[in-house]
Motif scaffolding. Structure first.
Motif, PDB file in Angstrom:
ATOM      1  N   GLU A 119       0.828  -1.201   0.000  1.00 40.27           N
ATOM      2  CA  GLU A 119       0.000   0.000   0.000  1.00 40.27           C
ATOM      3  C   GLU A 119       0.863   1.252   0.000  1.00 40.27           C
ATOM      4  OE1 GLU A 119      -3.251   0.442  -0.222  1.00 40.27           O
ATOM      5  OE2 GLU A 119      -3.596  -1.706  -0.432  1.00 40.27           O
ATOM      6  N   MET A 120       0.375   2.283  -0.670  1.00 36.65           N
ATOM      7  CA  MET A 120       1.081   3.551  -0.648  1.00 36.65           C
ATOM      8  C   MET A 120       1.071   4.104   0.772  1.00 36.65           C
ATOM      9  SD  MET A 120       0.403   7.084  -2.778  1.00 36.65           S
ATOM     10  CE  MET A 120      -0.896   7.683  -1.708  1.00 36.65           C
ATOM     11  N   PRO A 121       2.237   4.456   1.341  1.00 37.22           N
ATOM     12  CA  PRO A 121       2.299   4.907   2.740  1.00 37.22           C
ATOM     13  C   PRO A 121       1.910   6.379   2.899  1.00 37.22           C
ATOM     14  CG  PRO A 121       4.496   4.807   1.816  1.00 37.22           C
ATOM     15  CD  PRO A 121       3.574   4.303   0.751  1.00 37.22           C
ATOM     16  N   MET A 122       0.844   6.779   2.216  1.00 34.08           N
ATOM     17  CA  MET A 122       0.290   8.121   2.371  1.00 34.08           C
ATOM     18  C   MET A 122      -1.212   8.033   2.152  1.00 34.08           C
ATOM     19  SD  MET A 122       2.861  10.872   0.590  1.00 34.08           S
ATOM     20  CE  MET A 122       2.325  10.400  -1.040  1.00 34.08           C
ATOM     21  N   THR A 123      -1.932   8.998   2.656  1.00 33.56           N
ATOM     22  CA  THR A 123      -3.380   8.992   2.494  1.00 33.56           C
ATOM     23  C   THR A 123      -3.850   9.879   1.357  1.00 33.56           C
ATOM     24  OG1 THR A 123      -3.612  10.778   4.116  1.00 33.56           O
ATOM     25  CG2 THR A 123      -3.752   8.513   4.937  1.00 33.56           C
ATOM     26  N   LYS A 124      -2.957  10.677   0.787  1.00 35.63           N
ATOM     27  CA  LYS A 124      -3.305  11.543  -0.346  1.00 35.63           C
ATOM     28  C   LYS A 124      -2.136  11.595  -1.317  1.00 35.63           C
ATOM     29  CE  LYS A 124      -6.476  14.758   2.025  1.00 35.63           C
ATOM     30  NZ  LYS A 124      -6.468  14.109   3.350  1.00 35.63           N
ATOM     31  N   ILE A 125      -2.436  11.733  -2.593  1.00 37.55           N
ATOM     32  CA  ILE A 125      -1.394  11.848  -3.608  1.00 37.55           C
ATOM     33  C   ILE A 125      -0.833  13.258  -3.639  1.00 37.55           C
ATOM     34  CG2 ILE A 125      -0.927  11.799  -6.086  1.00 37.55           C
ATOM     35  CD1 ILE A 125      -2.908   9.580  -6.379  1.00 37.55           C
TER      36      ILE A 125
END
Length: 735
Positions: A654-660
């Motif tokens: 999973e991408m370790p951020m909540t927003k791009i």
């Protein structure tokens, strides 16, 4: 490589071909001969596959894309056969279509996304109007088409209402690129050709878009052709890789096999020359020699002048494609010896460097001596007022906090790399460090002398501004724009010597310049000294810019994205030159980059430091091995995740951020500025900004998670939203 009637069949993956190219050539007539930029190429592209086309600049990748759409610009001449097999209907001979049939094919069946997202948009039209214009031009029903546009934008994690009602300049680079992908798919094409679509984007945006492309490709059953010079970037995306060299294909095969068991010497050399995070920096080596001239391509195998396996057979006749494994082919006589002659070194660290690791403690000790730093930044701020002035009296002024309270010491003979997304302030900080940008707060001192006091003639001045300016130099991202196109190299390099070394006569200046040209590998130096900038390659221009800076005997050189425009195969060579000259001239480098692989190579080879910037703040800094193998700040971990590698993961991480998208630097979040994108943020992060604290020797991190006693651990988590949530996505600013 010889092309026969069976070459395409040898590259054939299966029976469901969507595009077939046979004996395709593109050439341009020039005063000095015929320039063949695509040389008798054959290829089958399978339905629903993701094909990555990789190679150095000038290898023919973009011309291959243009040929697929019969879009070669005059006076280029395109010949051969290109056939498109639609899902329903008869085969289409692309090169025999009328202009109107070709116009319809290019959008409705085969669509293309170009490198520069900004140049693809009309700045006077809203994004939604671009979609409507495209739908109407192809007689598509507007309402149904706009419904599809909304869905595509949502699939790419954009807010459709916001994007469609915005002008292009109101969107960030990543948002424009994603909107362009949606526009290219709105007419439901079967094939999407992407030519360097993420080249100008940051690592986080590149990685995010690649994951989105995988999702979109699977959902809409499209065939994707992804063209790039960055092999690690496409490694995780592509099902199959095709490696181009000298305007033809050298090797084609499944991605995993190409990365692990490449059989063409060029492919193996390209992999060994590519900066990445899974190879020892000692094992990375540049490719000797240079790519051939399209007017004068070598006889036989085009790679033989650079190949250690070359024999008379290679020099006399071009090799045909040979099967080197299941669905794996290479144009090489000696492919069976390539692995032994050009070995790979791939290594993933088994354990995190400990605090007593010599490679860490040694570097830290070198910096903790009592010597005065060459350059010292103390609590530096650079704030810009925008919408300010007589013409904007009706608009409220806003402040961009480009650099916000950064302290940093740069010792002699040091290498420090600053990494971060566009808009994080790294370029502004670099220019402030060398006296090209006046800080609005804090101080910058050169060997104890405040440089702006020296510039303004304030107080006691121990070091004159003239000497400070000479000691702090810069190498720009685009060396071509910093070299006068009307002056020869000798004249360009004489200018600084005439200004700063007035004791040298003409013969002394010439001797020094020729010696430097020889030293950086531009031989014969008399030939290069007589050339104009347009007669130099990108790497050669960068060498001239480096010589010009070094002729001043500077203490510090700011290298601002100075290798990002070079091919990956040239970056190791240029960084090796930086390090060699650093040792000889005792120069420190402040290296600005958005690429963690490049930063790792330069700093690990020199026991340097990597600093991570986010929205004007330095959130982590430390020795290269610690930053790469044991990142502590959540943002550093995100950059580490985003860095493409030659040992790609399975794509499930999973991408370790909540927003791009990065927040607007005109209105940064309160507290910890990363908390709006941080997956481990808690309420405490919204109220208070963390101070940097040392976690290992030489490694400082600004994160509450490093303090076991902080109230962070008792506060409530706030990152409950789904990954890629863009409800509050903001536009980005400039560096």
């Amino acid at each position: 490589m010889a092309t026969t009637e069976t070459t395409g069949d040898r590259l054939h993956q299966g029976s469901d071909t969507i595009l077939e190219m046979r004996g395709t050539t593109v050439q341009f007539g020039m005063d000095r001969g015929v320039s063949r930029v695509l040389d008798d190429v054959s290829m089958d592209i399978e339905r629903d596959e993701i094909l990555g086309i990789v190679g150095e600049s000038g290898s023919g990748k973009s011309m291959f894309a243009s040929a697929l759409l019969d879009a070669v610009a005059p006076p280029g001449e395109l010949s051969g056969e290109i056939t498109y097999y639609p899902r329903d209907g008869d085969p289409v001979d692309v090169l025999n279509l009328t202009d109107e049939e070709l116009r319809l094919l290019r959008w409705e069946d085969i669509s293309m996304v170009f490198q520069g997202a900004m140049s693809s948009w009309n700045p006077t039209m809203k994004v939604g109007d671009h979609f409507l214009e495209t739908l109407r031009a192809h007689n598509f029903e507007a309402e149904a088409g706009m419904d599809r546009a909304h869905q595509l934008l949502s699939d790419l994690y954009l807010d459709p209402e916001r994007v469609l009602t915005s002008y292009p300049h109101e969107l960030s680079g990543g948002m424009k690129q994603r909107a362009l992908i949606a526009l290219s798919l709105v007419l439901e094409p079967e094939v999407l050709v992407m030519d360097e679509p993420t080249a100008a984007l940051d690592l986080l945006m590149q990685r995010s878009i690649l994951k989105l492309l995988q999702e979109v490709q699977a959902k809409y059953d499209i065939t994707l052709i992804f063209i790039t010079h960055d092999l690690p970037l496409v490694a995780e995306l592509a099902d199959r890789l095709a490696v181009m060299y000298a305007f033809e294909f050298a090797e084609v095969g499944p991605t995993d096999e190409i990365l692990e068991e490449a059989t063409h010497p060029y492919t193996r050399a390209l992999l060994n020359s590519t900066p990445n995070l899974s190879t020892s920096v000692e094992a990375m080596q540049p490719i000797d020699g240079s790519s051939p001239d399209p007017v004068d391509t070598p006889e036989g195998c085009s790679y033989h002048p650079r190949c250690s396996l070359a024999t008379e057979e290679c020099r006399d006749s071009p090799p045909e494609f040979r099967e080197t494994g299941p669905s794996h082919h290479a144009a090489c006589y000696h492919w069976e010896q390539a692995a032994e002659e050009i070995p790979f070194t791939r290594e993933v660290p088994d354990e995190i460097p400990s605090a007593d690791d010599e490679s860490v403690t040694g570097a830290a000790a070198r910096r903790n001596d009592d010597a005065e730093p060459v350059l010292s930044l103390e609590d530096v701020e650079v704030h810009f007022e925008i919408n300010k002035g007589m013409l904007n009296f009706w608009r409220e002024s806003e402040t961009v906090r480009a650099v916000d309270g950064i302290s940093l010491d740069i010792p002699e003979n040091e290498s420090i790399a600053l990494i971060g997304e566009s808009g994080c302030g790294k370029t502004t900080m670099g220019k402030t460090a060398i006296g090209l940008q006046r800080p609005t707060g804090g101080s910058v001192s050169y060997r104890g002398q405040n440089i702006w006091d020296a510039r303004d003639g304030k107080g006691k001045i121990d070091i004159a501004w003239r000497n400070i300016r000479r000691s702090l130099q810069i190498i720009h991202q685009d060396p071509g724009s910093s070299l006068n196109p009307n002056k020869r190299v000798m004249h360009l390099l004489e200018i600084p010597l005439k200004k700063w070394k007035r004791d040298l006569n003409h013969q002394d200046r010439r001797a020094r310049i020729l010696g430097m040209l020889e030293h950086v590998g531009m031989s014969p130096p008399e030939d290069y000294a007589n050339r104009f900038p347009h007669q130099l390659s990108g790497g050669e221009k960068q060498r001239v810019a480096l010589i010009r800076a070094l002729l001043m005997n500077p203490d510090i050189i700011l290298a601002d994205e100075s290798i990002s425009a070079l091919d990956v195969s040239l970056r190791i060579e240029m960084m090796n030159l930086f390090l060699e000259l650093q040792e000889e001239f005792n120069t420190s480098f402040l290296f600005i980059s958005h690429d963690l692989s490049n930063a790792r190579y330069l700093t690990e080879k020199s026991d340097g430091l990597i600093g991570i910037m986010y929205l004007g703040e330095l959130v982590e800094i430390g020795p290269a091995k610690q930053i790469i193998n044991d990142p502590r700040h959540p943002y550093t971990k995100a950059l580490r995740w985003a860095t493409p590698d030659l040992l790609p993961d399975d794509g499930d991480e999973e991408m370790p951020m909540t927003k791009i998208d990065i927040p607007d630097p005109k209105n940064p979040p309160s507290g910890c500025r990363f908390h709006t994108r941080c997956p481990v943020a808690r309420e405490a992060c919204t109220n208070e900004s963390p101070e940097p604290m040392e976690v290992t020797p030489g490694q400082r991190v600004a994160c509450f998670r490093e303090d076991d006693t902080h109230e962070y651990w008792q506060s409530e988590p706030i990152a409950e939203e789904a990954a890629f949530d863009t409800a509050a996505a903001e536009t980005t600013g400039d560096d």
